[in-house]
Design an enzyme around this catalytic site. Structure first.
Site, short mmCIF file in Angstrom:
data_model
loop_
_atom_site.label_atom_id
_atom_site.label_comp_id
_atom_site.label_asym_id
_atom_site.label_seq_id
_atom_site.Cartn_x
_atom_site.Cartn_y
_atom_site.Cartn_z
CE LYS A 37 -0.51 -0.53 5.01
NZ LYS A 37 -1.29 -1.25 6.02
NE ARG A 135 -6.98 -0.17 10.88
CZ ARG A 135 -5.74 -0.33 10.44
NH1 ARG A 135 -4.88 0.66 10.48
NH2 ARG A 135 -5.34 -1.50 9.97
CG HIS A 164 -4.26 -5.24 11.67
ND1 HIS A 164 -3.19 -5.77 10.99
CD2 HIS A 164 -3.97 -3.93 11.85
CE1 HIS A 164 -2.29 -4.81 10.77
NE2 HIS A 164 -2.74 -3.69 11.29
CE1 TYR A 263 12.62 32.20 4.47
CE2 TYR A 263 12.72 29.81 4.20
CZ TYR A 263 12.52 31.08 3.67
OH TYR A 263 12.23 31.23 2.34
CB CYS A 310 13.98 26.07 3.39
SG CYS A 310 15.35 26.95 4.14
CG MET A 311 8.56 24.08 0.30
SD MET A 311 7.47 25.06 -0.74
CE MET A 311 6.39 25.81 0.46
C1 LIG Z 1 -0.59 -2.28 6.64
C2 LIG Z 1 -1.17 -3.57 7.05
C3 LIG Z 1 -0.36 -4.71 7.22
C4 LIG Z 1 1.16 -4.66 7.13
O1 LIG Z 1 1.64 -4.21 8.38
P1 LIG Z 1 3.20 -4.09 8.68
O2 LIG Z 1 3.26 -3.80 10.13
O3 LIG Z 1 3.71 -2.96 7.85
O4 LIG Z 1 3.82 -5.38 8.31
C5 LIG Z 1 -0.98 -5.90 7.50
N1 LIG Z 1 -2.33 -5.98 7.63
C6 LIG Z 1 -3.14 -4.90 7.51
C7 LIG Z 1 -4.61 -5.04 7.69
C8 LIG Z 1 -2.58 -3.66 7.23
O5 LIG Z 1 -3.38 -2.59 7.12
#
Ligand SMILES: *Cc1c(COP(=O)(O)O)cnc(C)c1O
Length: 374
Positions: A37, A135, A164, A263, A310-311
């Site tokens: 992702k 979540r 998760h 700055y 800076c930017m």
């Molecule tokens: C991002 C994500 C992972 C990967 O997690 P890491 O800690 O980067 O290995 C696994 N499962 C879900 C649902 C995630 O959102």
């Protein structure tokens, strides 16, 4: 590529391949989902996916439908799972592109009904269970009713069930409670729907730290890129950071004692000093919190950040590094000579985690790739 700017993120794909093999080896018979992702945690989703598959990954994990579709357009045939939510409008695209989706909301199942007549084959879903992250996911107490809803619908194929961990490295007791709860949820679901092919719970930290979390698929994100949630996990599984973030000096100058740099004039020099300017700023994702509070490497030595980031540019103090000239290489994260600025060190300066640093590196920082054939 239109032009080559000296500010680049150099990705060593051999390290990614190595990390995939390390996780594969660590996870016995489980398949490996490469979580790519956010453009492969800033490393380039397509390049990482290609390398991960070559080294044994059999699934790709993304956050959004669009990320999944981009991979299909790039030609990947590997199963893809959208780990986050999708909108009803995205259902068709996922179905047509053969992309699996996480499902956790009753409303969403209702919305699928509206599209059922156009599915060419059942939509593959993975049932997300909330065992403590809070979540997304079906709460265990709601699961019975939820699964019965699913069971009635022929155009849905429940291909996976997953959960998760919020703290797989730091809280084994809680994680083990989650695993027990997940096992109960799997039993209940399979009583109604029959065997679910894929059961998965492990992110990188769990894959390393909780053997009981592997089931038949592990979802590895951060670890692919060579970082652990906690440095001590490195003792359990050695992996290699793939990224070197670097640039080149654009200008140097000598300034007299008593002058101030940048700055807000926040960096006071208390001796005659030399300052180098580098073409990187917070618009590249180089965090502004590093102002007066971090280092870069030049000629294998540390140079302190002088004044505010800076930017687009940053100044560093090179008084103690002789002979620095325009064009000299500067390393922001990575090794140079015998010195290293590790990701973990930058995270301490910036009060954040590797994921945040990685995905902050902006598109205008060109990704370049090293890939040695051995
Ligand atoms: C991002 C994500 C992972 C990967 O997690 P890491 O800690 O980067 O290995 C696994 N499962 C879900 C649902 C995630 O959102």
């Amino acid at each position: 590529m239109i032009s080559t700017r000296p500010t680049v993120a150099e990705i060593d794909l051999n390290s990614i391949g190595y990390n995939v093999r390390q996780f594969k080896h660590n996870s016995s018979d489980a398949e490996l989902m490469a979580v790519i992702k956010a453009d492969g945690y800033g490393h380039g989703a397509i390049e990482v996916a290609w390398e991960a598959i070559k080294n044994g990954a059999t699934w790709l994990g993304v956050a959004t439908a669009k990320e999944g579709i981009q991979l299909r357009r790039a030609g990947f045939k590997t199963p893809i799972l959208v780990l986050g939510g999708i909108t009803p409008e995205e259902i068709i695209d996922c179905s047509y592109n053969d992309i699996d989706v996480a499902v956790y909301g009753k409303n969403f199942i209702g919305q699928l009904d509206g599209y059922s007549n156009i599915f060419r084959k059942p939509l593959n879903i993975h049932l997300k269970i909330d065992t403590g992250m809070h979540r997304i996911g079906v709460l265990p107490e709601d699961l019975d009713a939820f699964v019965k809803e699913l069971g009635n619908r022929k155009y849905i194929n429940t291909r996976g069930i997953f959960t998760h961990f919020p703290n797989a490295a730091g809280d084994e007791e809680f994680s083990n409670q989650q695993l027990a709860e997940f096992a109960d949820c799997v039993n209940l679901t399979e009583k109604v729907l029959g065997e679910i092919p894929y059961k998965h719970t492990a992110n990188s930290a769990a894959a390393v730290n909780l053997i009981g979390s592997h089931f038949n698929l592990v979802r590895v994100g951060l670890g692919l890129y060579g970082y652990h949630d906690e440095i001590w996990l490195g003792e359990k599984l050695e992996i290699r950071p793939a990224l070197t973030w670097k640039t080149k000096v654009t200008s140097t100058r000598e300034i007299k004692l008593g002058n101030r740099v940048g700055y807000g004039r926040t960096y006071l020099v208390n001796r005659d000093s030399r300052i180098a300017t580098i073409p990187i700023g917070y618009a590249d994702g180089y965090k502004r919190i590093l102002s007066n509070n971090g280092f870069v490497l030049i000629k294998g030595q540390r140079a302190r950040i002088a004044g505010r980031v800076c930017m687009d540019q940053t100044m560093v103090d090179i008084t103690d590094i002789p002979d620095v000239v325009e064009g000299d290489e500067v390393v922001l994260i990575g090794k140079q000579g015998d010195e290293e600025i590790s990701m973990y060190e930058m995270c301490e300066w910036a009060d954040t985690i590797p994921n945040d640093i990685l995905v902050s590196i902006k598109e205008r920082v060109d990704r370049t790739y090293i890939h040695k054939i051995d």
